[in-house]
Each structure stands twice: as structure tokens, then as C-alpha cells.
Motif scaffolding. Structure first.
Motif, PDB file in Angstrom:
ATOM      1  N   SER A  64     -16.048  -0.746   9.180  1.00 28.03           N
ATOM      2  CA  SER A  64     -16.987  -0.586   8.068  1.00 28.03           C
ATOM      3  C   SER A  64     -16.351   0.187   6.925  1.00 28.03           C
ATOM      4  O   SER A  64     -16.586  -0.119   5.747  1.00 28.03           O
ATOM      5  CB  SER A  64     -18.255   0.136   8.551  1.00 28.03           C
ATOM      6  N   ALA A  65     -15.532   1.194   7.272  1.00 30.05           N
ATOM      7  CA  ALA A  65     -14.863   1.994   6.247  1.00 30.05           C
ATOM      8  C   ALA A  65     -13.895   1.142   5.429  1.00 30.05           C
ATOM      9  O   ALA A  65     -13.891   1.190   4.191  1.00 30.05           O
ATOM     10  CB  ALA A  65     -14.121   3.159   6.897  1.00 30.05           C
ATOM     11  N   ILE A  66     -13.089   0.340   6.118  1.00 29.35           N
ATOM     12  CA  ILE A  66     -12.150  -0.537   5.409  1.00 29.35           C
ATOM     13  C   ILE A  66     -12.912  -1.556   4.573  1.00 29.35           C
ATOM     14  O   ILE A  66     -12.543  -1.859   3.427  1.00 29.35           O
ATOM     15  CB  ILE A  66     -11.211  -1.249   6.403  1.00 29.35           C
ATOM     16  N   GLY A  67     -14.005  -2.096   5.142  1.00 29.11           N
ATOM     17  CA  GLY A  67     -14.809  -3.058   4.402  1.00 29.11           C
ATOM     18  C   GLY A  67     -15.414  -2.462   3.141  1.00 29.11           C
ATOM     19  O   GLY A  67     -15.387  -3.085   2.075  1.00 29.11           O
ATOM     20  N   LEU A  68     -15.974  -1.242   3.253  1.00 33.40           N
ATOM     21  CA  LEU A  68     -16.555  -0.574   2.087  1.00 33.40           C
ATOM     22  C   LEU A  68     -15.491  -0.284   1.033  1.00 33.40           C
ATOM     23  O   LEU A  68     -15.717  -0.483  -0.170  1.00 33.40           O
ATOM     24  CB  LEU A  68     -17.226   0.735   2.511  1.00 33.40           C
ATOM     25  N   PHE A  69     -14.348   0.188   1.483  1.00 31.51           N
ATOM     26  CA  PHE A  69     -13.261   0.508   0.561  1.00 31.51           C
ATOM     27  C   PHE A  69     -12.790  -0.748  -0.171  1.00 31.51           C
ATOM     28  O   PHE A  69     -12.569  -0.728  -1.390  1.00 31.51           O
ATOM     29  CB  PHE A  69     -12.101   1.146   1.324  1.00 31.51           C
ATOM     30  N   THR A  70     -12.650  -1.832   0.559  1.00 30.03           N
ATOM     31  CA  THR A  70     -12.189  -3.087  -0.038  1.00 30.03           C
ATOM     32  C   THR A  70     -13.226  -3.649  -1.004  1.00 30.03           C
ATOM     33  O   THR A  70     -12.887  -4.101  -2.109  1.00 30.03           O
ATOM     34  CB  THR A  70     -11.875  -4.116   1.058  1.00 30.03           C
ATOM     35  N   LEU A  71     -14.498  -3.616  -0.599  1.00 26.53           N
ATOM     36  CA  LEU A  71     -15.568  -4.080  -1.484  1.00 26.53           C
ATOM     37  C   LEU A  71     -15.630  -3.227  -2.739  1.00 26.53           C
ATOM     38  O   LEU A  71     -15.765  -3.751  -3.859  1.00 26.53           O
ATOM     39  CB  LEU A  71     -16.911  -4.030  -0.746  1.00 26.53           C
ATOM     40  N   GLY A  72     -15.538  -1.911  -2.568  1.00 26.25           N
ATOM     41  CA  GLY A  72     -15.539  -1.025  -3.726  1.00 26.25           C
ATOM     42  C   GLY A  72     -14.382  -1.308  -4.662  1.00 26.25           C
ATOM     43  O   GLY A  72     -14.528  -1.263  -5.887  1.00 26.25           O
ATOM     44  N   SER A  73     -13.208  -1.626  -4.095  1.00 27.80           N
ATOM     45  CA  SER A  73     -12.044  -1.955  -4.915  1.00 27.80           C
ATOM     46  C   SER A  73     -12.293  -3.211  -5.746  1.00 27.80           C
ATOM     47  O   SER A  73     -11.968  -3.259  -6.938  1.00 27.80           O
ATOM     48  CB  SER A  73     -10.805  -2.164  -4.025  1.00 27.80           C
ATOM     49  N   PHE A  74     -12.872  -4.226  -5.106  1.00 28.93           N
ATOM     50  CA  PHE A  74     -13.170  -5.468  -5.829  1.00 28.93           C
ATOM     51  C   PHE A  74     -14.157  -5.222  -6.966  1.00 28.93           C
ATOM     52  O   PHE A  74     -13.966  -5.694  -8.095  1.00 28.93           O
ATOM     53  CB  PHE A  74     -13.726  -6.511  -4.861  1.00 28.93           C
ATOM     54  N   LEU A  75     -15.202  -4.454  -6.677  1.00 29.11           N
ATOM     55  CA  LEU A  75     -16.216  -4.176  -7.706  1.00 29.11           C
ATOM     56  C   LEU A  75     -15.630  -3.335  -8.840  1.00 29.11           C
ATOM     57  O   LEU A  75     -15.991  -3.523 -10.008  1.00 29.11           O
ATOM     58  CB  LEU A  75     -17.419  -3.480  -7.076  1.00 29.11           C
ATOM     59  N   CYS A  76     -14.726  -2.409  -8.515  1.00 27.10           N
ATOM     60  CA  CYS A  76     -14.053  -1.643  -9.565  1.00 27.10           C
ATOM     61  C   CYS A  76     -13.254  -2.572 -10.466  1.00 27.10           C
ATOM     62  O   CYS A  76     -13.219  -2.410 -11.695  1.00 27.10           O
ATOM     63  CB  CYS A  76     -13.114  -0.603  -8.945  1.00 27.10           C
ATOM     64  N   TYR A 110       2.807  -5.018 -17.050  1.00 29.23           N
ATOM     65  CA  TYR A 110       3.144  -6.427 -16.915  1.00 29.23           C
ATOM     66  C   TYR A 110       1.973  -7.313 -16.485  1.00 29.23           C
ATOM     67  O   TYR A 110       2.046  -8.536 -16.628  1.00 29.23           O
ATOM     68  CB  TYR A 110       4.286  -6.599 -15.905  1.00 29.23           C
ATOM     69  N   LEU A 111       0.921  -6.728 -15.936  1.00 27.10           N
ATOM     70  CA  LEU A 111      -0.226  -7.530 -15.511  1.00 27.10           C
ATOM     71  C   LEU A 111      -1.464  -7.078 -16.278  1.00 27.10           C
ATOM     72  O   LEU A 111      -1.531  -7.199 -17.476  1.00 27.10           O
ATOM     73  CB  LEU A 111      -0.421  -7.404 -13.992  1.00 27.10           C
ATOM     74  N   HIS A 112      -2.440  -6.564 -15.574  1.00 25.29           N
ATOM     75  CA  HIS A 112      -3.682  -6.080 -16.173  1.00 25.29           C
ATOM     76  C   HIS A 112      -4.174  -4.932 -15.318  1.00 25.29           C
ATOM     77  O   HIS A 112      -3.965  -4.907 -14.097  1.00 25.29           O
ATOM     78  CB  HIS A 112      -4.722  -7.211 -16.211  1.00 25.29           C
ATOM     79  N   TRP A 113      -4.849  -3.973 -15.946  1.00 28.44           N
ATOM     80  CA  TRP A 113      -5.259  -2.785 -15.195  1.00 28.44           C
ATOM     81  C   TRP A 113      -6.169  -3.129 -14.019  1.00 28.44           C
ATOM     82  O   TRP A 113      -6.225  -2.394 -13.023  1.00 28.44           O
ATOM     83  CB  TRP A 113      -5.945  -1.773 -16.104  1.00 28.44           C
ATOM     84  N   ARG A 114      -6.880  -4.243 -14.083  1.00 25.79           N
ATOM     85  CA  ARG A 114      -7.792  -4.610 -12.998  1.00 25.79           C
ATOM     86  C   ARG A 114      -7.042  -4.882 -11.690  1.00 25.79           C
ATOM     87  O   ARG A 114      -7.606  -4.722 -10.592  1.00 25.79           O
ATOM     88  CB  ARG A 114      -8.628  -5.824 -13.385  1.00 25.79           C
ATOM     89  N   PHE A 115      -5.768  -5.292 -11.785  1.00 25.89           N
ATOM     90  CA  PHE A 115      -4.998  -5.562 -10.580  1.00 25.89           C
ATOM     91  C   PHE A 115      -4.701  -4.289  -9.794  1.00 25.89           C
ATOM     92  O   PHE A 115      -4.306  -4.372  -8.620  1.00 25.89           O
ATOM     93  CB  PHE A 115      -3.694  -6.278 -10.951  1.00 25.89           C
ATOM     94  N   ILE A 116      -4.874  -3.136 -10.402  1.00 15.91           N
ATOM     95  CA  ILE A 116      -4.743  -1.884  -9.666  1.00 15.91           C
ATOM     96  C   ILE A 116      -5.740  -1.851  -8.510  1.00 15.91           C
ATOM     97  O   ILE A 116      -5.435  -1.387  -7.404  1.00 15.91           O
ATOM     98  CB  ILE A 116      -4.953  -0.684 -10.606  1.00 15.91           C
ATOM     99  N   PHE A 117      -6.933  -2.360  -8.754  1.00 13.96           N
ATOM    100  CA  PHE A 117      -7.964  -2.391  -7.716  1.00 13.96           C
ATOM    101  C   PHE A 117      -7.846  -3.636  -6.844  1.00 13.96           C
ATOM    102  O   PHE A 117      -8.089  -3.583  -5.637  1.00 13.96           O
ATOM    103  CB  PHE A 117      -9.344  -2.324  -8.366  1.00 13.96           C
ATOM    104  N   PHE A 118      -7.464  -4.770  -7.437  1.00 12.44           N
ATOM    105  CA  PHE A 118      -7.330  -6.001  -6.657  1.00 12.44           C
ATOM    106  C   PHE A 118      -6.190  -5.910  -5.643  1.00 12.44           C
ATOM    107  O   PHE A 118      -6.161  -6.674  -4.673  1.00 12.44           O
ATOM    108  CB  PHE A 118      -7.094  -7.190  -7.592  1.00 12.44           C
ATOM    109  N   LEU A 119      -5.248  -4.975  -5.853  1.00 15.04           N
ATOM    110  CA  LEU A 119      -4.144  -4.781  -4.923  1.00 15.04           C
ATOM    111  C   LEU A 119      -4.635  -4.449  -3.515  1.00 15.04           C
ATOM    112  O   LEU A 119      -3.987  -4.775  -2.516  1.00 15.04           O
ATOM    113  CB  LEU A 119      -3.230  -3.667  -5.441  1.00 15.04           C
ATOM    114  N   ASN A 120      -5.798  -3.806  -3.431  1.00 10.18           N
ATOM    115  CA  ASN A 120      -6.329  -3.400  -2.137  1.00 10.18           C
ATOM    116  C   ASN A 120      -6.941  -4.559  -1.345  1.00 10.18           C
ATOM    117  O   ASN A 120      -7.161  -4.427  -0.140  1.00 10.18           O
ATOM    118  CB  ASN A 120      -7.405  -2.320  -2.312  1.00 10.18           C
ATOM    119  N   LEU A 121      -7.243  -5.674  -2.007  1.00  9.90           N
ATOM    120  CA  LEU A 121      -7.981  -6.749  -1.339  1.00  9.90           C
ATOM    121  C   LEU A 121      -7.201  -7.378  -0.185  1.00  9.90           C
ATOM    122  O   LEU A 121      -7.721  -7.438   0.943  1.00  9.90           O
ATOM    123  CB  LEU A 121      -8.396  -7.812  -2.357  1.00  9.90           C
ATOM    124  N   PRO A 122      -5.972  -7.860  -0.386  1.00  2.45           N
ATOM    125  CA  PRO A 122      -5.253  -8.438   0.756  1.00  2.45           C
ATOM    126  C   PRO A 122      -4.948  -7.412   1.843  1.00  2.45           C
ATOM    127  O   PRO A 122      -4.988  -7.733   3.031  1.00  2.45           O
ATOM    128  CB  PRO A 122      -3.967  -9.001   0.131  1.00  2.45           C
TER     129      PRO A 122
END
Length: 485
Positions: free
Chosen positions: A93-105, A173-185
Motif C-alpha cells: 500500500s505504501a509503494i502504491g500510494l507513493f507511486t500514485l502520488g508521484s503520478f498526480l504530482c 533535456y526533458l520536462h520537470w514533470r518527468f521528475i515525478f514520472f520517474l517513480n512510476l516504473p
């Protein structure tokens, strides 16, 4: 595997094999890496994100502080959650919450949504690290625990080194949003690993959760942090801010009275009667108030004030982490030779003067000197953190270890959150609205903030003067290598 009688063994559905026991430290290390990386990767992206969201760079302190604040609020219940619902379910649940929060960020369109999503991330992060560590303790024999914990501690050292430069590269080189998307995989892979390899431990006899204490403590800390963030702004009148400040202190005082009246409080405050514990935890809190805002201020100084790119800013911050890792090799000898009292008093003064030196960095400062200052600061900060973190356990019994760890972790995250808020407050005080877009005015304001924080850090040595010669000698080599920073 040696599981205490009061602990339910892994569920019949899953028995950890030798392969799973070999992979378990890697799984926990990945979680540690995600949580540690997220506290540093965002720093170099602060100017870019503030520009994209059309807010002042100083307003980004809420984005940084909200994450560590939510860690402070929810870490105390992580152990109870694992005992009640099982380590595997809570960790997943912790990993899931962290990953979901990263996507929403990553998809946030304004700073208020971003702050809310960072709180969600913090809820997941608060459960990941303590529950992961708890799982290791219950899985491995004591003879294997030191090697395992030392391995898992490596990501906490590597992530701060990679965070600033990774943030700079992504923004460059990318976009600041990828800082959070990095956590998804990483998060999705972690969930699969949890399903395959994480044991499921839980307590047979669970004491009731201190819900009243959680409400009093959580509300008091959150409100106090909010007051520090808005102090000096014009959103609320001085009377309203004073009222909120008083209310936050009343809530925290109420928790103190409540904790004395029940058998199982959220945080066992009676441990503060132990001198070494009191000095290490309170000294850590006040020291981090001064140095906790440095990761927020340096990227602003380098990028907004001096005009460096995010990548250059990240490279200038990297020497701190390199020095911190190198310092681990000599720390036990320094602590053995000078003792905890000598190290903490002298090292805190040195850190204060290094903060004062940051106030001398300007447009004509050579890069090699900036790198030297950053390296020195990283080395002495690492020594400070390790000394404070290990002294916590000097006179703590085995039965008190869990409670001591919860209090130390909670106070550490509170001080980091308050440190960012204090740094933003000090900077805002010295930078009028009319010059916030002026690099020269920004540099001057940040310099003044470093002077204030340096003085505050030097003053925190008063707490460590309560230590006596020989305090901490009971902390053995195993505890010196205790992870955390």
C-alpha cells in the motif's frame, strides 16, 4: 529465520525461500532509494517548476516542506499499521500510494494541487522505510542483520548524490514533470517484487492505536508548519497568524498531557528523561532547523542569483553527497577518539561557520571554491547526522528501541520541514517583493538568510553541552553503521 513468539510467522500462502531472502534487501533498498531520491531530486528543479506554475520561487518551499511534514505526521503509526495489517499489505500500500502520488504530482497544474499530491506521496513514504526496515529485522538473524542493514543504507547515501544532477538533467533535456514520472516504473516493479518476495508478519496482540494522540499531534505539527510557511506574507493578518500559532502550540501541549495519561501513546515521551536520548533528539531538531533549509537555498542561489543552469546547479551540489559517503569510513575513529560530546559540539560550530561562508558566494566566486565549500559542508554534515542518529540508542533498552526510533524519525522529518520553512521565511524577510526578480537582490537576500541560519546552527550547540564525557561509549560499531541520515 528466527521470529519472536509474539509475531505471527509468514502467512501459509507465502514462505520466504532462500531466493526471496536474497532479493528482499534489494526490494527494501529500492524503496529506500525512491524515498531518499524524492527528497533531493526536486531541489534543482525549483526555479523551473515555479516558472511553469507561475509562482515565486520562494513559494515552492510549501512543495518541499509538505512532503517531509507528512512523513513526520504518519511515521509514528507505521509500526502499528504493519503489526495490525501485516507487513506485506502495508508495504504494498505504501509503494502504491507513493507511486500514485508521484503520478498526480506529475500532472498537477497549480501549486495547491502539487502540495496536496506531495502530502499523498509523503503518506506512502512514511510507511515504506520503517516497514521495510521492520521486515528485514524480522526476517534475518542478528548475525546477518548488520550486513543487510549496511547494504540497504547505501541508497540513502547514493540518492542525494544522484538527485540534484538527475533533477538538473531532466529539467534541462526533458520536462520537470518527468521528475515525478520517474517513480512510476520503479513503483510498479516494486509492487511485483512485494507480491513475489515480501514476507507477511503481524503481531498476535495489538495494542489500540492512539487516535486522539494522532489527531492532536498531527494537527499541531501541520498547523505549526503552515504558520511558519505563511509568516511574513500578506494572506493573513498578524492577529490571525498569532491565533493559529497559539492554537498549534495548544494542540501540541494537549498531546503532551494526553501521552502521560494512557498506556500506549503515539510517541513515548517518557524516553526524554534519558539524557543522551534527549540531547541527541532535541539537538538534532535544533541543528536541522539551521541546516535543513540548505537544499532549498543553494539551488535558488546558483540558478536565480548566479544564473547557472539546472545541470550546473546539480553538479555544484553533488560534492556534498560524495563527501558524505567518503566520511563514513572515518566516522567510527573520530567518534572513538573525540567522543560524542566533543564531536557534536565542535562539529556543530563548524557547520554554522560553513553556512556563514555560503553567504560569501557571489558572481565572482571561482567554481573550485564553491566545490570545496560544498565538499566540506557535505563531510561535516554527514558526521553530524551519523553522530546524532546513533547517540539516540546509547542508553536505550531493546524494548525501547522501536519507540525511540519512531520519535527520532518523526522529529527528524519535522525539523527538515521546519528548516525549509525557516529558510524561506528568512529569505522572504530580506527580499522585498520589488526585487525578487532582480538577481542581485536575490543574492543579497539569500546571503542574509545563510547568516541567520548559520547563527542559529551555532546556537544549537547549547543542547549538546548537557552531554558528559563518556556518553555514547556504549554505542558499538553495529550501531555506528545504523542506516539513516
Amino acid at each position: 529465520m528466527n521470529v519472536p513468539d509474539s509475531i505471527t510467522a509468514p502467512s501459509p500462502f507465502f514462505h520466504p525461500s532462500e531466493a526471496s531472502k536474497r532479493l528482499l534487501p534489494w526490494l527494501v533498498a529500492v524503496a529506500f532509494f525512491m524515498e531518499s531520491l524524492d527528497t533531493t531530486i526536486l531541489n534543482t528543479a525549483v526555479p523551473a517548476i515555479s516558472s511553469a506554475l507561475k509562482v515565486a520561487p520562494l513559494s515552492m518551499k510549501a512543495v518541499l516542506a509538505s512532503y517531509t511534514l507528512s512523513l513526520a505526521v504518519f511515521i509514528p503509526i507505521s509500526g502499528w499499521m504493519a503489526d495490525r495489517f501485516g507487513t506485506r499489505r502495508v508495504f504494498a500500500s505504501a509503494i502504491g500510494l507513493f507511486t500514485l502520488g508521484s503520478f498526480l504530482c506529475g500532472i498537477s497544474s497549480n501549486i495547491h494541487v502539487l502540495v496536496a499530491c506531495r502530502v499523498l506521496q509523503g503518506c506512502g513514504g512514511a510507511m515504506m522505510v520503517p516497514v521495510g526496515r521492520l521486515t528485514l529485522v524480522r526476517t534475518f538473524a542478528k548475525s546477518d542483520l548488520l550486513r543487510t542493514m549496511s547494504f540497504v543504507a547505501i541508497p540513502a547515501l547514493v540518492a542525494p548524490m544522484l538527485g540534484p544532477i538527475a533533477g538538473g538533467l531532466i529539467v534541462g533535456y526533458l520536462h520537470w514533470r518527468f521528475i515525478f514520472f520517474l517513480n512510476l516504473p520503479i513503483g510498479l516493479a516494486g509492487l511485483l517484487m512485494v507480491y513475489l518476495h515480501l514476507p507477511d508478519y503481524r503481531e498476535k496482540n495489538i495494542h489500540p492505536l492512539d487516535i486522539v494522540g494522532l489527531i492532536l499531534f498531527g494537527a499541531g505539527v501541520a498547523l505549526l508548519s503552515y504558520v511558519l510557511e505563511i509568516f511574513g506574507e500578506h494572506a493573513l493578518s498578524s492577529r490571525e497568524i498569532s491565533g493559529l500559532l497559539v492554537l498549534s502550540l495548544v494542540l501540541l501541549a494537549g498531546y503532551g498531557l494526553h501521552a502521560k495519561s494512557i498506556a500506549y501513546p503515539l510517541l513515548e515521551l517518557s524516553l526524554f528523561r534519558i539524557r543522551t536520548f534527549r540531547a541527541s533528539v532535541s539537538g538534532s531538531f535544533f541543528t536541522r532547523l539551521g541546516i535543513g533549509g540548505v537544499p532549498f537555498l543553494l539551488p535558488l542561489l546558483y540558478q536565480v542569483g548566479l544564473g547557472f543552469t539546472p545541470i550546473q546547479s546539480g553538479l555544484l551540489i553533488m560534492p556534498q553527497a560524495v563527501a558524505a559517503m567518503s566520511m563514513k569510513l572515518v566516522m567510527p575513529r573520530l567518534l572513538s577518539f573525540f567522543g560524542y560530546r566533543g564531536v557534536l559540539i565542535s562539529n556543530t560550530v563548524i557547520l554554522g561557520f560553513l553556512l556563514l561562508l555560503f553567504a560569501t558566494i557571489g558572481i565572482h566566486t571561482p567554481v573550485w571554491l564553491i566545490v570545496l565549500q560544498a565538499f566540506s559542508y557535505g563531510a561535516f554534515t554527514s558526521l553530524q547526522y551519523t553522530s546524532m542518529n546513533t547517540l539516540v540508542y546509547a542508553d536505550i533498552t531493546e524494548e525501547e528501541t522501536s519507540n525511540a526510533s519512531s520519535i527520532a524519525s518523526t522529529m527528524q522529518q519535522m525539523s527538515i520541514s521546519f528548516g525549509v520553512a525557516a529558510a524561506g521565511l528568512a529569505t522572504a524577510f530580506f527580499i522585498p517583493d520589488s526585487v525578487r526578480s532582480n538577481p542581485a537582490g536575490m543574492i543579497h537576500g539569500i546571503h542574509e538568510a545563510f547568516l541567520v541560519l548559520g547563527g542559529l546552527t551555532i546556537l544549537s550547540t547549547i543542547v549538546f553541552r548537557s552531554l558528559k564525557r563518556g556518553d555514547g561509549d556504549a554505542v558499538n560499531q553495529q550501531k555506528i553503521l545504523h542506516p539513516g541520515g
